[in-house]
Design an enzyme around this catalytic site. Structure first.
Site, PDB file in Angstrom:
ATOM      1  N   TYR A   4       0.842  -1.206   0.000  1.00 36.72           N
ATOM      2  CA  TYR A   4       0.000   0.000   0.000  1.00 36.72           C
ATOM      3  C   TYR A   4       0.875   1.254   0.000  1.00 36.72           C
ATOM      4  O   TYR A   4       0.664   2.186  -0.782  1.00 36.72           O
ATOM      5  CB  TYR A   4      -0.894  -0.026   1.238  1.00 36.72           C
ATOM      6  CG  TYR A   4      -1.824   1.146   1.379  1.00 36.72           C
ATOM      7  CD1 TYR A   4      -2.951   1.257   0.579  1.00 36.72           C
ATOM      8  CD2 TYR A   4      -1.596   2.136   2.330  1.00 36.72           C
ATOM      9  CE1 TYR A   4      -3.819   2.324   0.714  1.00 36.72           C
ATOM     10  CE2 TYR A   4      -2.468   3.202   2.473  1.00 36.72           C
ATOM     11  CZ  TYR A   4      -3.573   3.289   1.665  1.00 36.72           C
ATOM     12  OH  TYR A   4      -4.428   4.349   1.805  1.00 36.72           O
ATOM     13  N   LYS A  54       0.985   4.195  -2.955  1.00 35.34           N
ATOM     14  CA  LYS A  54       0.623   5.597  -2.751  1.00 35.34           C
ATOM     15  C   LYS A  54       1.794   6.539  -3.059  1.00 35.34           C
ATOM     16  O   LYS A  54       1.600   7.649  -3.545  1.00 35.34           O
ATOM     17  CB  LYS A  54       0.103   5.822  -1.333  1.00 35.34           C
ATOM     18  CG  LYS A  54      -1.261   5.192  -1.069  1.00 35.34           C
ATOM     19  CD  LYS A  54      -2.364   5.793  -1.927  1.00 35.34           C
ATOM     20  CE  LYS A  54      -3.724   5.241  -1.562  1.00 35.34           C
ATOM     21  NZ  LYS A  54      -4.806   5.709  -2.419  1.00 35.34           N
TER      22      LYS A  54
END
Ligand SMILES: NC(=O)c1ccc[n+]([C@@H]2O[C@H](COP(=O)([O-])OP(=O)(O)OC[C@H]3O[C@@H](n4cnc5c(N)ncnc54)[C@H](OP(=O)(O)O)[C@@H]3O)[C@@H](O)[C@H]2O)c1
Ligand SMILES: *[C@@H]1O[C@H](CO)[C@@H](O)[C@H](O)[C@H]1NC(C)=O
Ligand SMILES: *[C@@H]1O[C@H](CO)[C@@H](O)[C@H](O)[C@H]1NC(C)=O
Ligand SMILES: *[C@@H]1O[C@H](CO)[C@@H](O)[C@H](O)[C@H]1NC(C)=O
Ligand SMILES: *[C@@H]1O[C@H](CO)[C@@H](O)[C@H](O)[C@H]1NC(C)=O
Length: 329
Positions: free
Chosen positions: A207, A211
């Site tokens: 994750y 991002k």
């Protein structure tokens, strides 16, 4: 003694100069941070609100996406809603239509499926779309060591958070650019980032990487499109089904207040003073971002270790809860 003082001078003078420069920069950044919060709210007529322009929001049936849809409709945009669940989309479309008097269109699509970007593009290509909100996202179901990450989860996160977002934006940019020319307005592309990408985050490694990828992609795009404002939005935790947090606190707003802050300050950096085309709009998140930047820095070992302990602990508690639920069955 005097000799020592003589040597010290060589350090003291540069130290005073460097110190003065640093303090001046800190002072200016602080003034700029405060000014960003005090300046009047962003005006959306420049993006075609109330002129027939449409906004496309992904992941629009819940959480932040639902709020982006409602609040952009309240500003006078027609709205295209895209997420998986047809029934939720229909209910929301009716609500928006009745409450704000704007037009709506829905696309029920799973963005992890191949061709999802084209399906959305087909639905919107003949509409004057001026705004795209890249909101759909996925995180790990619970914090997990990278080497133990489930492959389906790994691919899901990368597909949703990066590949899909890029492919959809690539298709939608020319539409937004055309709308900008036709309606004589500016286009707007907003992409949801996360503190998970701002700070490298152990146990949420995939994750976090996805991002961080979006951060540099979005800011690169910002320079390429003179007729389109491209903004990357950073957020610490917000209550939602993704974060699994239900109770708000001064650090954790609900989606309504987070999106309200985002839309009212779009175009300013707020907590992201050192970043171009990026904003940390919610006040407490902004103070945290600014504080980390001015002290240990986002890539420091200190931030990384604190984060490691935090996510290890969340994982331990999540595993214990799952164990209890299994026993209760
Ligand atoms: N909440 C936080 O603490 C937080 C913090 C930082 C950043 N963010 C970012 O903010 C964004 C929104 O998060 P959120 O917390 O609002 O999420 P959420 O409440 O879980 O909502 C997710 C939305 O996306 C849709 N969706 C999920 N998977 C999909 C798929 N495969 N295809 C199409 N639509 C899908 C869902 O609707 P369906 O189930 O009907 O498809 C729902 O409308 C994400 O990008 C997230 O990374 C959130
Ligand atoms: C956007 O439109 C302008 C003219 O309005 C044009 O010069 C430019 O090449 C277009 N860019 C893209 C990416 O379509
Ligand atoms: C830890 O990581 C999360 C992202 O998942 C971030 O929001 C938070 O600010 C980090 N905390 C510290 C102390 O670095
Ligand atoms: C995916 O993106 C969403 C927002 O776009 C974010 O909240 C989520 O944490 C991301 N997940 C990963 C694993 O990067
Ligand atoms: C973006 O790229 C630059 C170098 O090109 C790097 O310094 C910066 O940390 C990157 N941002 C993120 C969020 O990874």
């Amino acid at each position: 003694m005097f000799e020592d003082y003589g040597n010290l001078k060589y350090f003291l003078v540069p130290a005073i100069i460097v110190g003065t420069i640093k303090l001046t920069i800190l002072g200016l950044s602080t003034v700029s941070l405060i000014a960003d919060f005090l300046l009047p709210a962003t005006n959306y007529t420049k993006y075609g609100s109330k002129k027939g322009a449409w906004a496309l929001v992904t992941g629009s049936s819940d959480g932040l996406g639902l709020e982006f849809s409602k609040q952009l409709a309240a500003k006078g945009f027609n709205i295209v809603l895209a997420s998986r669940t047809q029934s939720k989309l229909e209910a929301l479309a009716t609500e928006i239509n009745e409450k704000y008097g704007v037009e709506t269109k829905i696309v029920a699509v799973d963005v992890t499926k191949p061709g999802a970007d084209e399906e959305i593009f087909t639905a919107i290509k003949s509409l004057p779309v001026a705004v795209l909100v890249n909101n759909v996202g996925r995180s790990h179901s619970i914090p997990v060591p990278f080497a133990e990450t489930d492959l389906e989860e790994l691919e899901g996160i990368i597909t949703i958070n990066t590949t899909f977002t890029l492919k959809l934006t690539r298709l939608v940019v020319p539409v937004i650019n055309d709308t900008a020319a036709k309606l004589k307005v500016k286009g707007l592309i907003v992409t949801m980032g996360s503190f998970g990408g701002l700070l490298p985050t152990p146990y949420l490694a995939v994750y976090s990487g996805s991002k961080a990828f979006l951060q540099n992609w979005s800011v690169s795009l910002a320079a390429e499109l003179p007729n389109v404002d491209v903004e990357f939005v950073l957020s610490y935790l917000v209550t939602s089904s993704m974060s699994k947090i239900k109770r708000t606190s001064f650090m954790i707003p609900n989606p309504k207040n987070f999106v309200k802050a985002t839309l009212s300050k779009l175009g300013r950096r707020n907590g992201a003073q050192e970043r171009f085309a990026t904003t940390t709009p919610y006040w407490s998140h902004a103070l945290m971002h600014f504080g980390i930047d001015q002290t240990v820095g986002v890539y420091s070992k200190v931030a990384n270790s604190l984060n490691y302990s935090m996510h290890k602990d969340i994982r331990r508690r999540a595993l214990r809860k799952a164990e209890r639920q299994k026993k209760a069955l």
